[in-house]
Design an enzyme around this catalytic site. Structure first.
Site, PDB file in Angstrom:
ATOM      1  N   ARG A 169       0.886  -1.177   0.000  1.00 26.67           N
ATOM      2  CA  ARG A 169       0.000   0.000   0.000  1.00 26.67           C
ATOM      3  C   ARG A 169       0.914   1.215   0.000  1.00 26.67           C
ATOM      4  O   ARG A 169       1.724   1.394   0.911  1.00 26.67           O
ATOM      5  CB  ARG A 169      -0.891   0.008   1.249  1.00 26.67           C
ATOM      6  CG  ARG A 169      -1.546   1.360   1.494  1.00 26.67           C
ATOM      7  CD  ARG A 169      -2.634   1.340   2.525  1.00 26.67           C
ATOM      8  NE  ARG A 169      -3.814   0.673   2.003  1.00 26.67           N
ATOM      9  CZ  ARG A 169      -5.008   0.712   2.597  1.00 26.67           C
ATOM     10  NH1 ARG A 169      -5.169   1.379   3.731  1.00 26.67           N
ATOM     11  NH2 ARG A 169      -6.033   0.087   2.059  1.00 26.67           N
TER      12      ARG A 169
ATOM     13  N   HIS B  83      -7.618   0.975  -6.143  1.00 24.13           N
ATOM     14  CA  HIS B  83      -7.739   0.070  -4.982  1.00 24.13           C
ATOM     15  C   HIS B  83      -8.421  -1.224  -5.445  1.00 24.13           C
ATOM     16  O   HIS B  83      -9.558  -1.506  -5.081  1.00 24.13           O
ATOM     17  CB  HIS B  83      -8.541   0.765  -3.890  1.00 24.13           C
ATOM     18  CG  HIS B  83      -8.461   0.113  -2.546  1.00 24.13           C
ATOM     19  ND1 HIS B  83      -7.594  -0.926  -2.250  1.00 24.13           N
ATOM     20  CD2 HIS B  83      -9.148   0.362  -1.389  1.00 24.13           C
ATOM     21  CE1 HIS B  83      -7.754  -1.285  -0.986  1.00 24.13           C
ATOM     22  NE2 HIS B  83      -8.686  -0.531  -0.442  1.00 24.13           N
TER      23      HIS B  83
ATOM     24  N   GLN C 166     -10.192  -3.987  -3.077  1.00 23.39           N
ATOM     25  CA  GLN C 166     -11.475  -3.583  -2.506  1.00 23.39           C
ATOM     26  C   GLN C 166     -12.619  -3.915  -3.462  1.00 23.39           C
ATOM     27  O   GLN C 166     -13.653  -4.453  -3.061  1.00 23.39           O
ATOM     28  CB  GLN C 166     -11.462  -2.072  -2.234  1.00 23.39           C
ATOM     29  CG  GLN C 166     -12.774  -1.540  -1.699  1.00 23.39           C
ATOM     30  CD  GLN C 166     -13.084  -2.096  -0.317  1.00 23.39           C
ATOM     31  OE1 GLN C 166     -12.244  -2.030   0.574  1.00 23.39           O
ATOM     32  NE2 GLN C 166     -14.266  -2.662  -0.125  1.00 23.39           N
TER      33      GLN C 166
ATOM     34  N   ASP D 118     -17.593   6.966  -0.504  1.00 21.56           N
ATOM     35  CA  ASP D 118     -16.268   6.837   0.113  1.00 21.56           C
ATOM     36  C   ASP D 118     -15.983   8.164   0.809  1.00 21.56           C
ATOM     37  O   ASP D 118     -16.676   9.165   0.585  1.00 21.56           O
ATOM     38  CB  ASP D 118     -15.213   6.505  -0.967  1.00 21.56           C
ATOM     39  CG  ASP D 118     -13.833   6.175  -0.368  1.00 21.56           C
ATOM     40  OD1 ASP D 118     -13.742   5.925   0.848  1.00 21.56           O
ATOM     41  OD2 ASP D 118     -12.845   6.176  -1.137  1.00 21.56           O
TER      42      ASP D 118
ATOM     43  N   CYS E 251     -16.308   1.316   1.218  1.00 24.58           N
ATOM     44  CA  CYS E 251     -15.112   0.492   1.486  1.00 24.58           C
ATOM     45  C   CYS E 251     -14.665   0.584   2.932  1.00 24.58           C
ATOM     46  O   CYS E 251     -13.950  -0.290   3.410  1.00 24.58           O
ATOM     47  CB  CYS E 251     -13.983   0.890   0.542  1.00 24.58           C
ATOM     48  SG  CYS E 251     -13.372   2.571   0.796  1.00 24.58           S
TER      49      CYS E 251
ATOM     50  N   ARG F  54     -13.137  -8.893   1.901  1.00 28.52           N
ATOM     51  CA  ARG F  54     -11.736  -8.592   1.573  1.00 28.52           C
ATOM     52  C   ARG F  54     -10.899  -9.842   1.798  1.00 28.52           C
ATOM     53  O   ARG F  54     -10.023 -10.185   1.004  1.00 28.52           O
ATOM     54  CB  ARG F  54     -11.210  -7.449   2.460  1.00 28.52           C
ATOM     55  CG  ARG F  54     -11.848  -6.091   2.232  1.00 28.52           C
ATOM     56  CD  ARG F  54     -11.508  -5.518   0.882  1.00 28.52           C
ATOM     57  NE  ARG F  54     -10.069  -5.391   0.700  1.00 28.52           N
ATOM     58  CZ  ARG F  54      -9.326  -4.368   1.146  1.00 28.52           C
ATOM     59  NH1 ARG F  54      -9.900  -3.358   1.763  1.00 28.52           N
ATOM     60  NH2 ARG F  54      -8.013  -4.325   0.927  1.00 28.52           N
TER      61      ARG F  54
HETATM   62  N1   CP Z   1     -11.084  -0.359   2.804  1.00 28.51           N
HETATM   63  C1   CP Z   1      -9.795  -0.385   3.159  1.00 28.51           C
HETATM   64  O1   CP Z   1      -8.873  -0.579   2.356  1.00 28.51           O
HETATM   65  O2   CP Z   1      -9.599  -0.206   4.500  1.00 28.51           O
HETATM   66  P1   CP Z   1      -8.227   0.013   5.261  1.00 28.51           P
HETATM   67  O3   CP Z   1      -7.708   1.367   4.894  1.00 28.51           O
HETATM   68  O4   CP Z   1      -8.581  -0.087   6.718  1.00 28.51           O
HETATM   69  O5   CP Z   1      -7.260  -1.062   4.850  1.00 28.51           O
HETATM   70  N1  NVA Z   2     -10.183   6.731  -0.788  1.00 25.64           N
HETATM   71  C1  NVA Z   2      -9.699   6.257   0.485  1.00 25.64           C
HETATM   72  C2  NVA Z   2      -9.867   4.775   0.592  1.00 25.64           C
HETATM   73  C3  NVA Z   2      -9.429   4.176   1.887  1.00 25.64           C
HETATM   74  C4  NVA Z   2      -9.554   2.702   1.936  1.00 25.64           C
HETATM   75  C5  NVA Z   2      -8.254   6.658   0.668  1.00 25.64           C
HETATM   76  O1  NVA Z   2      -7.458   6.528  -0.265  1.00 25.64           O
HETATM   77  O2  NVA Z   2      -7.929   7.138   1.760  1.00 25.64           O
END
Ligand code: CP
Ligand code: NVA
Length: 308
Positions: free
Chosen positions: A107, A134, A137, A225, A266, A294
């Protein structure tokens, strides 16, 4: 070995196989304690590095638990504690990690970091979120939709809010899984037009509708989101909130969609901002199924990456 970098970078047939596998993997361990191993242990003897340059709850825990259930082991690394965060190149990091581990989930911020990791690693690399997409997700979200309503093909999905990284993966999925997607949000926060055009070129209907009430007419699924993503500057918060407030998903907006429309997010959510408590906790919400899925979807992704 295969990388899982994006939904639009993976063939439709492969994506559908991964989803079918996820259904099977989930059903096979129904009712077991979370810590129990699966009957099949395709990751026996495998070490997986989970690298986080941003915070995470779901991605971190679901990958860690998923690897263990499949008989493997994990190493959770924070980017700032690695030399990666102190000037070592991504390419060198990828080559070094490939000597120790069998798979890498990362990530990160810039998509270029993910792509460089994949280019130089000798082991599969999985996208656990970048500023741009992402995919894990949305694989979980497709699995969730299918569990509740059957195939998502031909359905109408409405994304309300910021045209961000999660929205991008929904656009990728629209083209690959064959569903229509309507984006409703303010123009300055539109999704990347290249992704809109790419989905349209695959034959699905992608619309941008500024009026949220019109946008959700006939919708089978509404998605929200956060209004401020992890990569957005904190100083942009007020402007974003002002732009996005008309796009909150609340009971009134839900009432304009199909009566059996589902609601997805998400998570993490900012309750009473992008979505009200009444919708989050209401009968159309499947947010905690998404979170659970997930785990199952990513187990299928990992097996696909390793050819197991
Ligand atoms: N939805 C998601 O990716 O959550 P986290 O940021 O907690 O991993
Ligand atoms: N759009 C959000 C998703 C988190 C899972 C971010 O990037 O922070």
């Amino acid at each position: 070995m295969k990388h899982f970098l994006d939904i639009n970078a993976t063939e439709t047939g492969e994506l559908k196989n991964i989803i079918s596998e996820a259904h099977r993997i989930k059903a096979a361990r129904a009712g077991r304690p979370k810590g129990a191993l699966d009957d099949e242990k395709p990751l026996d003897g495998h070490m997986v590095a989970l690298i986080f340059e941003k915070p995470s709850t779901r991605t971190r825990v679901s990958f860690d638990v998923g690897v263990r259930q499949m008989g493997g082991e994990t190493m959770v690394l924070s980017g700032s504690e690695m030399q990666l965060g102190h000037g070592e190149t991504v390419a060198d990091t990828a080559k070094v990690l490939s000597r120790y581990v069998d798979m890498i989930m990362i990530r990160t911020f810039e998509e270029a970091t993910l792509l460089e990791m994949a280019e130089y690693a000798d082991v599969p690399v999985i996208n656990g979120l970048t500023n741009r997409s992402h995919p894990c997700q949305i694989m979980a979200d497709i699995l969730t939709y299918e569990e509740h309503r059957g195939s998502i093909e031909g359905k109408k999905v409405v994304w309300a809010g910021d045209g961000n990284n999660v929205c991008a993966s929904f656009l990728h999925a629209a083209g690959q899984f064959g569903f229509d997607l309507t984006f409703t949000g303010p123009e300055p926060l539109d999704p990347e037009m290249a992704f809109v055009e790419e989905a349209r070129a695959k034959g699905v209907n992608v619309e941008i509708v500024r009026d949220p009430v019109k946008a959700v007419e006939g919708a089978d699924l509404l998605v929200a989101d956060t209004w401020v993503s992890m990569h957005d500057a904190p100083s942009a918060r007020e402007r974003r909130h002002n732009l996005l407030r008309p796009y909150q998903i609340n009971d009134e907006l839900m009432a304009h969609a199909k009566p059996d429309a589902l609601f997805m997010h998400c998570l993490p959510a900012h309750r009473e901002e992008e979505v009200t408590n009444s919708v989050m906790d209401g009968p159309q919400s499947v947010i905690f199924d998404e979170a659970e899925n997930r785990l199952h979807a990513q187990k299928a992704v990992m097996r696909w990456c390793l050819g197991k």
